[in-house]
Design a protein around this motif. Structure first.
Motif, PDB file in Angstrom:
ATOM      1  N   PRO A  26      19.804 -21.063 -25.211  1.00 42.47           N
ATOM      2  CA  PRO A  26      20.437 -21.361 -26.512  1.00 42.47           C
ATOM      3  C   PRO A  26      19.805 -20.621 -27.692  1.00 42.47           C
ATOM      4  N   ILE A  27      20.612 -20.362 -28.718  1.00 41.40           N
ATOM      5  CA  ILE A  27      20.086 -19.775 -29.959  1.00 41.40           C
ATOM      6  C   ILE A  27      19.890 -20.869 -31.012  1.00 41.40           C
ATOM      7  N   GLY A  28      19.905 -22.091 -30.602  1.00 38.77           N
ATOM      8  CA  GLY A  28      19.715 -23.201 -31.541  1.00 38.77           C
ATOM      9  C   GLY A  28      20.103 -24.502 -30.862  1.00 38.77           C
ATOM     10  N   ASP A  97      12.896 -15.953 -26.058  1.00 35.81           N
ATOM     11  CA  ASP A  97      12.738 -17.196 -26.826  1.00 35.81           C
ATOM     12  C   ASP A  97      14.088 -17.836 -27.120  1.00 35.81           C
ATOM     13  N   ALA A  98      15.095 -17.010 -27.361  1.00 37.81           N
ATOM     14  CA  ALA A  98      16.422 -17.552 -27.676  1.00 37.81           C
ATOM     15  C   ALA A  98      17.477 -16.494 -27.382  1.00 37.81           C
ATOM     16  N   GLY A  99      18.597 -16.930 -26.881  1.00 37.34           N
ATOM     17  CA  GLY A  99      19.715 -16.004 -26.670  1.00 37.34           C
ATOM     18  C   GLY A  99      19.575 -15.210 -25.384  1.00 37.34           C
ATOM     19  N   THR A 100      20.149 -14.024 -25.413  1.00 38.50           N
ATOM     20  CA  THR A 100      20.248 -13.214 -24.209  1.00 38.50           C
ATOM     21  C   THR A 100      19.064 -12.260 -24.109  1.00 38.50           C
ATOM     22  N   PRO A 101      18.306 -12.327 -23.005  1.00 39.16           N
ATOM     23  CA  PRO A 101      17.171 -11.420 -22.886  1.00 39.16           C
ATOM     24  C   PRO A 101      17.651  -9.969 -22.893  1.00 39.16           C
ATOM     25  N   ALA A 102      16.808  -9.086 -23.382  1.00 44.21           N
ATOM     26  CA  ALA A 102      17.081  -7.644 -23.456  1.00 44.21           C
ATOM     27  C   ALA A 102      18.059  -7.277 -24.571  1.00 44.21           C
ATOM     28  N   VAL A 103      18.537  -8.258 -25.357  1.00 43.25           N
ATOM     29  CA  VAL A 103      19.325  -7.941 -26.549  1.00 43.25           C
ATOM     30  C   VAL A 103      18.404  -8.164 -27.742  1.00 43.25           C
ATOM     31  N   SER A 104      17.890  -7.071 -28.312  1.00 42.58           N
ATOM     32  CA  SER A 104      16.851  -7.144 -29.356  1.00 42.58           C
ATOM     33  C   SER A 104      15.714  -8.062 -28.940  1.00 42.58           C
ATOM     34  N   ASP A 105      15.437  -8.119 -27.690  1.00 35.36           N
ATOM     35  CA  ASP A 105      14.387  -8.949 -27.105  1.00 35.36           C
ATOM     36  C   ASP A 105      13.823  -8.205 -25.907  1.00 35.36           C
ATOM     37  N   PRO A 106      12.618  -8.601 -25.438  1.00 29.01           N
ATOM     38  CA  PRO A 106      12.041  -7.905 -24.290  1.00 29.01           C
ATOM     39  C   PRO A 106      12.920  -8.039 -23.051  1.00 29.01           C
ATOM     40  N   PRO A 127      24.627 -17.678 -24.637  1.00 31.07           N
ATOM     41  CA  PRO A 127      24.634 -17.387 -26.068  1.00 31.07           C
ATOM     42  C   PRO A 127      23.981 -16.061 -26.428  1.00 31.07           C
ATOM     43  N   THR A 128      24.580 -15.394 -27.413  1.00 36.27           N
ATOM     44  CA  THR A 128      23.922 -14.284 -28.081  1.00 36.27           C
ATOM     45  C   THR A 128      24.441 -14.286 -29.518  1.00 36.27           C
ATOM     46  N   ALA A 129      23.520 -14.179 -30.480  1.00 33.41           N
ATOM     47  CA  ALA A 129      23.907 -14.348 -31.884  1.00 33.41           C
ATOM     48  C   ALA A 129      24.945 -13.302 -32.298  1.00 33.41           C
ATOM     49  N   ALA A 130      24.801 -12.079 -31.786  1.00 33.42           N
ATOM     50  CA  ALA A 130      25.689 -10.991 -32.206  1.00 33.42           C
ATOM     51  C   ALA A 130      27.156 -11.334 -31.932  1.00 33.42           C
ATOM     52  N   LEU A 173      24.589  -6.569 -37.145  1.00 32.81           N
ATOM     53  CA  LEU A 173      23.143  -6.344 -37.125  1.00 32.81           C
ATOM     54  C   LEU A 173      22.363  -7.629 -37.365  1.00 32.81           C
ATOM     55  N   TYR A 174      21.120  -7.589 -36.912  1.00 32.31           N
ATOM     56  CA  TYR A 174      20.199  -8.710 -37.113  1.00 32.31           C
ATOM     57  C   TYR A 174      19.285  -8.367 -38.285  1.00 32.31           C
ATOM     58  N   GLU A 175      18.909  -9.374 -39.070  1.00 28.41           N
ATOM     59  CA  GLU A 175      17.947  -9.095 -40.138  1.00 28.41           C
ATOM     60  C   GLU A 175      17.044 -10.300 -40.369  1.00 28.41           C
ATOM     61  N   GLU A 201      21.815 -19.412 -39.246  1.00 27.29           N
ATOM     62  CA  GLU A 201      21.482 -20.579 -38.411  1.00 27.29           C
ATOM     63  C   GLU A 201      22.631 -20.979 -37.471  1.00 27.29           C
ATOM     64  N   LEU A 202      23.191 -19.988 -36.810  1.00 31.99           N
ATOM     65  CA  LEU A 202      24.301 -20.248 -35.886  1.00 31.99           C
ATOM     66  C   LEU A 202      23.947 -21.329 -34.872  1.00 31.99           C
ATOM     67  N   THR A 203      24.867 -22.176 -34.619  1.00 32.07           N
ATOM     68  CA  THR A 203      24.804 -23.286 -33.639  1.00 32.07           C
ATOM     69  C   THR A 203      23.823 -24.398 -34.043  1.00 32.07           C
ATOM     70  N   GLY A 230      16.008 -18.922 -42.914  1.00 31.76           N
ATOM     71  CA  GLY A 230      16.630 -19.152 -41.617  1.00 31.76           C
ATOM     72  C   GLY A 230      16.910 -17.841 -40.905  1.00 31.76           C
ATOM     73  N   GLU A 231      17.755 -17.914 -39.888  1.00 29.33           N
ATOM     74  CA  GLU A 231      18.054 -16.715 -39.092  1.00 29.33           C
ATOM     75  C   GLU A 231      19.437 -16.186 -39.469  1.00 29.33           C
ATOM     76  N   PHE A 232      19.503 -14.868 -39.653  1.00 35.76           N
ATOM     77  CA  PHE A 232      20.741 -14.256 -40.140  1.00 35.76           C
ATOM     78  C   PHE A 232      21.294 -13.211 -39.182  1.00 35.76           C
ATOM     79  N   THR A 233      22.597 -13.215 -39.011  1.00 35.84           N
ATOM     80  CA  THR A 233      23.289 -12.108 -38.352  1.00 35.84           C
ATOM     81  C   THR A 233      24.387 -11.634 -39.295  1.00 35.84           C
ATOM     82  N   LEU A 234      24.462 -10.320 -39.475  1.00 35.18           N
ATOM     83  CA  LEU A 234      25.405  -9.734 -40.436  1.00 35.18           C
ATOM     84  C   LEU A 234      26.524  -8.996 -39.692  1.00 35.18           C
TER      85      LEU A 234
HETATM   86  N1  SAM Z   1      18.269 -12.068 -27.909  1.00 38.03           N
HETATM   87  C1  SAM Z   1      18.764 -12.755 -29.071  1.00 38.03           C
HETATM   88  C2  SAM Z   1      20.285 -12.879 -28.961  1.00 38.03           C
HETATM   89  O1  SAM Z   1      20.808 -12.717 -27.868  1.00 38.03           O
HETATM   90  O2  SAM Z   1      20.939 -13.175 -29.954  1.00 38.03           O
HETATM   91  C3  SAM Z   1      18.346 -12.067 -30.347  1.00 38.03           C
HETATM   92  C4  SAM Z   1      16.860 -12.068 -30.540  1.00 38.03           C
HETATM   93  S1  SAM Z   1      16.341 -11.296 -32.000  1.00 38.03           S
HETATM   94  C5  SAM Z   1      14.598 -11.230 -31.720  1.00 38.03           C
HETATM   95  C6  SAM Z   1      16.411 -12.577 -33.189  1.00 38.03           C
HETATM   96  C7  SAM Z   1      17.429 -12.288 -34.289  1.00 38.03           C
HETATM   97  O3  SAM Z   1      18.722 -12.649 -33.839  1.00 38.03           O
HETATM   98  C8  SAM Z   1      17.197 -13.104 -35.539  1.00 38.03           C
HETATM   99  O4  SAM Z   1      16.262 -12.463 -36.399  1.00 38.03           O
HETATM  100  C9  SAM Z   1      18.567 -13.150 -36.152  1.00 38.03           C
HETATM  101  O5  SAM Z   1      18.854 -11.948 -36.841  1.00 38.03           O
HETATM  102  C10 SAM Z   1      19.455 -13.229 -34.899  1.00 38.03           C
HETATM  103  N2  SAM Z   1      19.650 -14.654 -34.547  1.00 38.03           N
HETATM  104  C11 SAM Z   1      19.085 -15.328 -33.531  1.00 38.03           C
HETATM  105  N3  SAM Z   1      19.478 -16.613 -33.548  1.00 38.03           N
HETATM  106  C12 SAM Z   1      20.317 -16.747 -34.593  1.00 38.03           C
HETATM  107  C13 SAM Z   1      21.041 -17.831 -35.143  1.00 38.03           C
HETATM  108  N4  SAM Z   1      20.959 -19.044 -34.606  1.00 38.03           N
HETATM  109  N5  SAM Z   1      21.816 -17.601 -36.229  1.00 38.03           N
HETATM  110  C14 SAM Z   1      21.907 -16.377 -36.778  1.00 38.03           C
HETATM  111  N6  SAM Z   1      21.242 -15.317 -36.294  1.00 38.03           N
HETATM  112  C15 SAM Z   1      20.440 -15.485 -35.238  1.00 38.03           C
END
Ligand code: SAM
Length: 306
Positions: A26-28, A97-106, A127-130, A173-175, A201-203, A230-234
């Motif tokens: 999960p991403i949240g 830590d959250a979301g899909t591994p290997a997507v902006s993650d190790p 889940p993946t934030a993108a 993009l992630y920021e 802060e998706l989800t 919080g966490e942002f996706t643009l």
């Molecule tokens: N692997 C993850 C994925 O599949 O989404 C992304 C990991 S990357 C290190 C973390 C970035 O993803 C955050 O800085 C933010 O830009 C975006 N992100 C992750 N969780 C999010 C959320 N709940 N809401 C919005 N953006 C999020």
């Protein structure tokens, strides 16, 4: 655990061949974990985790007691080799830590190494934030470019943005929050004012969305009316999404549609996608726009042959 399409004999003649599972978490919202992810995390003998303490909390929540080993972006090659040798005798699940591994993650290095060594690599999607941000952004989803995190330095960011400035595809993009405003500055300077959707802060409990013009939203952060926390996706619209000219006596809708289709096709959009977009933008039927697009493609092909 995985079934081979090629039959029961493991590839490369290995007797015990583990599978590397890439498990999205999960991403949240913890309810977003899939049943398959839970089963894999429970059944594998080893989980490689970006942060083992973080992952332990997730596992504890779901009553999973599988052993973990650390695997993060600064892991030495020796750590990767330990995980590869674990694959020689059993399955390994990789999580971030959250979301899909290997997507902006190790994960990408490990995936390549596992493939090179002949181990099956299987994604367990989730889940993946993108993609979550894209689908609710309201911007075109038919083609998109995922840019991950932009470079930290403004000059490098602008160089990268220059490369995508003319792309008609939706950008994602992630920021990090502390760079959000300077990122919006650079986006505005390099791409011009466009439609943007910012997902925060998706989800999670305090998920919220800003949708509108890049200049207007940037101004709200610059004035301090909004604070980036919080966490942002643009998600940003591609180039030329909105036609700049309206039909008048000298430009019929058909003229505009032909110009716009010409632009999109020359940027590499497929005929059907260009037609769908122009139909949406100019209020034509898809059939009309497609016929025009086909005509233009044929004209171009004839022209190229000459
Ligand atoms: N692997 C993850 C994925 O599949 O989404 C992304 C990991 S990357 C290190 C973390 C970035 O993803 C955050 O800085 C933010 O830009 C975006 N992100 C992750 N969780 C999010 C959320 N709940 N809401 C919005 N953006 C999020």
């Amino acid at each position: 655990m995985g079934q081979s399409l090629s039959g029961s004999t493991p590839p490369c003649g290995r007797e015990h061949m583990g599978t590397l599972y890439l498990v999205a978490t999960p991403i949240g919202n913890l309810e977003d974990i899939t049943l398959r992810a839970l089963r894999i995390l429970r059944e594998v003998p080893l989980i490689a985790a970006e942060d083992t303490r973080h992952t332990r909390k997730l596992l504890t929540h779901f009553n999973i007691s599988t052993s973990t080993i650390s695997y993060h972006e600064h892991s030495p090659q020796a750590q990767r080799d330990i995980i590869l040798s674990a694959l020689a005798t059993g399955d390994v699940a990789l999580v971030s830590d959250a979301g899909t591994p290997a997507v902006s993650d190790p994960g990408q290095d490990l995936v390549r190494a596992a493939i090179a060594a002949g181990y099956p690599v299987i994604p367990i999607p989730g889940p993946t934030a993108a993609i979550a941000a894209l689908i609710a952004s309201g911007l075109p989803t038919d083609n998109f470019t995922f840019l991950g995190f932009l470079p930290r330095k403004s000059t490098d960011r602008r160089t990268l943005l220059e490369q995508v400035r003319m792309s008609p595809y939706t950008l994602i993009l992630y920021e990090a929050p502390h760079r959000l405003l300077s990122c919006l500055d650079d986006l505005l300077a390099m791409l011009g004012d466009r439609e943007i959707a910012i997902a925060r802060e998706l989800t999670k409990l305090h998920e919220d969305w800003l949708r509108g013009s890049l200049a207007a939203i940037r101004a709200r952060f610059a004035s301090g009316e909004l604070t980036p926390r919080g966490e942002f996706t643009l998600v940003i619209s591609g180039a030329l999404v909105t036609p700049t000219t309206a039909p008048d006596e000298s430009h019929s809708v058909e003229d505009l549609a032909r110009d716009r289709l010409g632009d999109l096709l020359s940027h590499g959009l497929a005929t059907r996608e260009a037609a769908a977009r122009v139909a949406r933008e100019l209020g034509l039927t898809r059939r009309e726009a497609y016929a025009l697009a086909l005509h233009l493609s044929e004209e171009k092909a004839e022209h190229d042959e000459e």
